[in-house]
Design a protein around this motif. Structure first.
Motif, PDB file in Angstrom:
ATOM      1  N   ALA A 189       0.862  -1.064  -0.042  1.00 35.64           N
ATOM      2  CA  ALA A 189      -0.038  -0.025  -0.069  1.00 35.64           C
ATOM      3  C   ALA A 189       0.907   1.190   0.084  1.00 35.64           C
ATOM      4  O   ALA A 189       0.491   2.347  -0.730  1.00 35.64           O
ATOM      5  CB  ALA A 189      -0.972  -0.020   1.217  1.00 35.64           C
ATOM      6  N   ASN A 190       1.859   1.200   0.757  1.00 34.27           N
ATOM      7  CA  ASN A 190       2.782   2.251   0.766  1.00 34.27           C
ATOM      8  C   ASN A 190       3.576   2.391  -0.395  1.00 34.27           C
ATOM      9  O   ASN A 190       3.651   3.733  -1.084  1.00 34.27           O
ATOM     10  CB  ASN A 190       3.888   2.249   1.931  1.00 34.27           C
ATOM     11  CG  ASN A 190       3.053   2.057   3.177  1.00 34.27           C
ATOM     12  OD1 ASN A 190       2.198   2.758   3.433  1.00 34.27           O
ATOM     13  ND2 ASN A 190       3.916   1.491   4.182  1.00 34.27           N
ATOM     14  N   GLU A 234       1.081   4.108  -2.852  1.00 35.40           N
ATOM     15  CA  GLU A 234       0.891   5.640  -2.594  1.00 35.40           C
ATOM     16  C   GLU A 234       2.248   6.134  -3.075  1.00 35.40           C
ATOM     17  O   GLU A 234       1.862   7.622  -3.376  1.00 35.40           O
ATOM     18  CB  GLU A 234       0.542   5.789  -1.023  1.00 35.40           C
ATOM     19  CG  GLU A 234       0.181   7.073  -0.497  1.00 35.40           C
ATOM     20  CD  GLU A 234      -0.206   7.081   0.835  1.00 35.40           C
ATOM     21  OE1 GLU A 234      -1.011   8.037   1.178  1.00 35.40           O
ATOM     22  OE2 GLU A 234       0.217   6.018   1.593  1.00 35.40           O
ATOM     23  N   ARG A 238      -8.818   9.801   3.008  1.00 33.00           N
ATOM     24  CA  ARG A 238      -7.147   9.952   2.539  1.00 33.00           C
ATOM     25  C   ARG A 238      -6.529  10.581   4.041  1.00 33.00           C
ATOM     26  O   ARG A 238      -7.094  11.198   4.597  1.00 33.00           O
ATOM     27  CB  ARG A 238      -7.216  11.024   1.557  1.00 33.00           C
ATOM     28  CG  ARG A 238      -5.518  11.214   0.993  1.00 33.00           C
ATOM     29  CD  ARG A 238      -5.568  12.264   0.202  1.00 33.00           C
ATOM     30  NE  ARG A 238      -3.908  12.377  -0.115  1.00 33.00           N
ATOM     31  CZ  ARG A 238      -3.782  13.266  -0.993  1.00 33.00           C
ATOM     32  NH1 ARG A 238      -4.477  14.270  -1.428  1.00 33.00           N
ATOM     33  NH2 ARG A 238      -2.257  13.426  -1.052  1.00 33.00           N
ATOM     34  N   ASN A 255      -4.884   6.312   8.856  1.00 35.16           N
ATOM     35  CA  ASN A 255      -3.916   5.051   9.019  1.00 35.16           C
ATOM     36  C   ASN A 255      -4.923   3.731   9.095  1.00 35.16           C
ATOM     37  O   ASN A 255      -5.398   3.404   9.904  1.00 35.16           O
ATOM     38  CB  ASN A 255      -3.189   5.038  10.398  1.00 35.16           C
ATOM     39  CG  ASN A 255      -2.199   6.167  10.293  1.00 35.16           C
ATOM     40  OD1 ASN A 255      -1.456   6.462   9.205  1.00 35.16           O
ATOM     41  ND2 ASN A 255      -1.808   6.874  11.454  1.00 35.16           N
ATOM     42  N   ARG A 279      -6.498   2.381   1.381  1.00 31.72           N
ATOM     43  CA  ARG A 279      -6.122   3.836   1.349  1.00 31.72           C
ATOM     44  C   ARG A 279      -6.869   4.751   0.631  1.00 31.72           C
ATOM     45  O   ARG A 279      -7.091   4.266  -0.729  1.00 31.72           O
ATOM     46  CB  ARG A 279      -4.630   3.839   1.187  1.00 31.72           C
ATOM     47  CG  ARG A 279      -3.592   2.993   2.069  1.00 31.72           C
ATOM     48  CD  ARG A 279      -3.461   3.743   3.304  1.00 31.72           C
ATOM     49  NE  ARG A 279      -2.651   2.728   4.079  1.00 31.72           N
ATOM     50  CZ  ARG A 279      -1.222   2.835   3.808  1.00 31.72           C
ATOM     51  NH1 ARG A 279      -0.436   3.609   3.215  1.00 31.72           N
ATOM     52  NH2 ARG A 279      -0.508   2.145   5.005  1.00 31.72           N
ATOM     53  N   THR A 312     -10.212   5.273  -3.823  1.00 31.46           N
ATOM     54  CA  THR A 312      -9.825   4.551  -2.834  1.00 31.46           C
ATOM     55  C   THR A 312      -9.190   3.145  -3.501  1.00 31.46           C
ATOM     56  O   THR A 312      -9.853   2.206  -4.232  1.00 31.46           O
ATOM     57  CB  THR A 312     -10.890   3.817  -1.852  1.00 31.46           C
ATOM     58  OG1 THR A 312     -11.600   5.183  -1.398  1.00 31.46           O
ATOM     59  CG2 THR A 312     -10.301   2.926  -0.732  1.00 31.46           C
TER      60      THR A 312
END
Length: 466
Positions: free
Chosen positions: A50-51, A54, A114, A117, A136, A143
């Motif tokens: 996910a990071n 992003e 957005r 966490n 996220r 999303t």
């Protein structure tokens, strides 16, 4: 099959090892089933994926048509190894990288905004399989959710490939170790028992063997107890042999006299009135001694059987001592021995007056017999806290220490010559006295030195004051 201690101990060791290994194995399996390690790894991978999405601003590269978004999601799936799902701002599924292969995956209705966490959550697919995912919020209202199936530990494969071999090796090592320990332990236990058993068999065959105490504390105690039992049995056997020899002698002597003088009367050897009277007197005397011996034996038999009846009453010890004094004044005068009475403070005891008189009389009579003319016999009474003592002291030759240990045995006599005459006894008086005193909760002991006479000390519980 498992009738011996050795085999039972071995079986016990094996069962303990099997149970212990089984419990450890079950605990390991339960731990693996409940172990969240794989789930934590999957959650970490999801967060990283996910990071990464992003940081790459995947949503910013999405075009307006769904085909472009789907292609981007599939590329991200191939790159990161996670299922990528893109939702529009209204919650509509725009793209799902594994929709065709896995079917739909239903997520909660309100995806996070957005900047939040997002936490790992679970969802079910159409086959009922559990997935974990992280969602996220992205710019332009999109999303993005990344998901992977909830990892399951391959228990059977893990058990057969990873766990079973070390468990088997540990079990074999434990088995060998247990066999060694069982052999050493059982040998340390059974060897002393076998020695006790062998000594018991030899004892039954008439051969006494003293066992050296060794091994565990319980077995050392068993050996000591066996040795003590052997000492008592040997003493008892010796007492029985002495009993047979002594009673044979004590019955044979008067019977011989009775038979001889009766024959003298029958064949006329004892002539005249004086001769017949003399023979009759001897027969009467010897018959009286035999009767006294038989009565003493019957008395001891009743005491041993526990049927001796005690007529308990409370009386002053002075009364008992004075009664004995009056009884033995004629015998003391005849033996030319002074009978001294020393009374302490007034003392009260509870017991059978006749029986206690019999017990003390036996001591006084023996003292008068062994004391030479011109000497004295002293009877002393005194008291203490909760007890009364009566001491009978003679002026005889004394008793050697080795003889004093057996002085209360039946038929035992210090004078082994067993001389005949008026002072000859059967050796039962002290034994009867001891039995009577023990029946009253009392005791008797002797203190003596060779050449200095003997002191017989009787202790009885005093009567409780009302």
């Amino acid at each position: 099959m498992f009738s011996s201690i050795r085999s039972r101990l071995l079986l016990t060791y094996l069962l303990l090892i099997a149970v212990t290994l089984g419990i450890v194995t079950l605990a390991l399996v339960a731990f693996l089933i409940r172990n969240p390690r794989l789930a934590r790894e999957a959650e970490t991978n999801l967060a990283l994926a996910a990071n990464a999405l992003e940081r790459q601003n995947l949503a910013g590269t999405f075009a307006a048509n769904e085909a472009t978004i789907s292609n981007a999601a599939e590329e991200a799936d191939q790159l990161l190894g996670v299922r990528v799902m893109v939702f529009a701002s209204n919650g509509t599924l725009v793209a799902d990288s594994r929709f065709a292969a896995e079917g739909p995956l239903t997520l909660p209705a309100n995806p996070p905004r957005r900047g939040t966490n997002a936490q790992v959550a679970e969802a079910l697919d159409q086959n009922g399989e559990t997935w974990i995912y992280i969602s996220r919020g992205f710019p332009r209202g999109f999303t993005v959710a990344v998901a992977v199936p909830l990892p399951r530990a391959p228990l059977f494969a893990f058990f057969t490939d990873e766990l079973f071999p070390p468990v088997v090796r540990a079990g074999l090592a434990a088995l060998l170790l247990s066999l060694l320990l069982a052999f050493l332990m059982t040998r340390s236990i059974t060897s002393p028992l076998q020695r006790v058993s062998a000594a018991a068999r030899q004892f039954a065959n008439g051969q006494r063997q003293v066992i050296q105490p060794e091994g565990p504390a319980e077995l050392r105690q068993l050996a000591r107890t066996f040795n003590e039992m052997g000492d008592k049995v040997v003493t008892s056997q010796q007492s029985q042999r002495d009993f047979v020899a002594n009673i044979s002698h004590d019955l044979k002597t008067p019977l011989t006299s009775i038979q001889g003088f009766a024959q003298a009367i029958l064949d006329g050897t004892a002539r005249g009135a004086n001769g017949v009277n003399q023979a009759a007197q001897v027969i009467s005397t010897e018959a009286g001694r035999m009767q006294s011996l038989v009565q003493d034996l019957l008395e001891l038999a009743r005491m041993d059987a526990g049927v001796m009846q005690l007529d308990l009453q409370t009386f002053e010890i002075e009364t008992l001592v004075n009664e004995i004094n009056q009884k033995f004044i004629p015998l003391a005068s005849q033996a030319e021995v002074e009978l001294k009475i020393t009374l302490g403070d007034p003392l009260t005891i509870k017991g059978d007056f006749e029986r206690l008189t019999q017990a003390i009389s036996n001591l006084v009579e023996n003292a008068l017999k062994v004391s030479p003319p011109g000497k004295s016999v002293e009877v002393i009474s005194r008291g203490g806290k909760g007890f009364v003592e009566i001491e009978v002291c003679d002026s005889g030759p004394g008793i050697p220490a080795k003889e004093a240990k057996r002085i209360f045995e039946r038929f035992y006599q210090v004078d082994k010559s067993r001389k005949t005459g008026a002072n000859r006894g059967a050796g039962l008086g002290l034994s009867i006295a001891q039995q009577i005193l023990q029946a009253h909760g009392g005791s008797i002991r002797v203190e003596s030195q060779v050449g200095a006479g003997a002191r017989f000390i009787v202790r009885l519980p005093s009567a409780k004051k009302r």
